[in-house]
Design an enzyme around this catalytic site. Sequence first.
Site, short mmCIF file in Angstrom:
data_model
loop_
_atom_site.label_atom_id
_atom_site.label_comp_id
_atom_site.label_asym_id
_atom_site.label_seq_id
_atom_site.Cartn_x
_atom_site.Cartn_y
_atom_site.Cartn_z
CG ASN A 165 -0.40 -0.46 42.57
OD1 ASN A 165 0.46 -0.04 41.80
ND2 ASN A 165 -1.43 0.27 42.95
CG HIS A 170 -3.23 8.66 36.98
ND1 HIS A 170 -2.95 10.00 36.89
CD2 HIS A 170 -2.28 8.12 37.77
CE1 HIS A 170 -1.86 10.27 37.59
NE2 HIS A 170 -1.44 9.14 38.13
NE ARG A 224 -1.08 1.61 38.54
CZ ARG A 224 -0.69 2.74 39.08
NH1 ARG A 224 -0.14 2.74 40.26
NH2 ARG A 224 -0.86 3.86 38.44
CD GLU A 255 -4.64 3.77 41.38
OE1 GLU A 255 -4.11 3.83 42.50
OE2 GLU A 255 -4.22 4.39 40.40
#
Length: 398
Positions: A7, A177, A88, A381
């Site tokens: 990420n 998001h 991500r 996440e």
Amino acid sequence: MSILVLNAGSSTLKFGLFEPGAREPQVAGNVDWDGPAQSAELIVRSLGEPERRQPCEATDHRSAASLVIKALSEPGRGSSPIRAVGHRIVHGGQAFVESVLVTPDVAKAIASLSDLAPLHNPQAVAVLETATASLPGLPHVAVFDTSFFAGLPRSSAVFPVPFEWYKERGIRRFGFHGISHSYCAGRAAEVLGRTPEGLRLVICHLGNGCSAAAVRDGRAVDTTMGYTPLDGLMMGTRAGAVDPGILLHLQQREGFTAQELDHALNHQSGLLGVSGVSSDFRKVEAASLEGNDRARLALEIYAARIRSAIGALSATLGGLDALVFTAGVGENSARLRTSVCEGLRFLGIELDPQLNAEARPDADIAQPGASIRVLILHTREELMIARETGRLALKQNA
Ligand code: ADP
């Protein structure tokens, strides 16, 4: 056999190593090369062990990704070998409405989206390229922050500008998001002991970037971020929504260039711009408590924007069952939650002061009899990316 999640942040690379099915990573951590430490640092947290910090040689996302992969691939590390990698990606554009297995064509398409999110996508592309080169035999999965909002109703997705901008230039609300909002939507249902069907949620993700989303039946119906992650709520250094006429005025009458406006709106606005103290919520809160008037004003605007977004999104949903606070500020600042919710009693939102002050996520902090539940949820996440990666690459749920 485990799933590596990568990420990329602005000058950090977070990572997590998940066994399929596990909620907690076996190993997690980050590489920071522009933080308060004098040199770049690798921070590693292994389950059941104290955090380890060591200086490292990383200078950018590529070197950080190489370092993480090398550290996690070392024999004798104690965790099982990496079987798949989840990435991500902030912007999926029109092309990616759900997570995908990365092929050379997919990688090219993601790289071509960098113009849409110049502050976010290039870093993720650098990590993706490094990881696919270092771990070529493994499935890599791209998980997008925009996917959760791909199905927004047209009344939210289309801006009231010339329709050709939408049809021919692809100008629309993308929303961001989404990985966090989607995790919180599922988790809120779990915590409330309900199924997503029939559940109306407003989720406030308040970190360095901030956005709120309206979710019904587990699906996003509106959100505050727009074509770019610059719209909506006030953020650490980003302005959020401002009158576009201000920008026209500054360009046409004051000689500002597009680059100057870009820099001011993305890097010199928000909490930093108004307070003059910091983009870090904690520092602005501390300055406000010491009597700094601009810091206090910044916090008032910050809370007011969130309050009006909650009102607007609740109206879009036609009512509200639960309000969710998540990310650094949302999970940790009881004062901010009080300030936001005090203005929303008329909706039926009533915090329990003690629970709000003391509860740790995940928790319900509304008064026992209140009609609307208020949750603080720890956003996950990396877990969400691991689940998507497991689903696509290993055909099982992580
Ligand atoms: P990112 O968006 O980069 O993932 P985070 O979700 O970690 O960021 O949120 C960072 C923000 O959270 C910062 O403004 C920081 O000040 C704020 N924050 C972190 N801990 C606290 C706390 N205990 N109280 C208030 N704000 C906090």
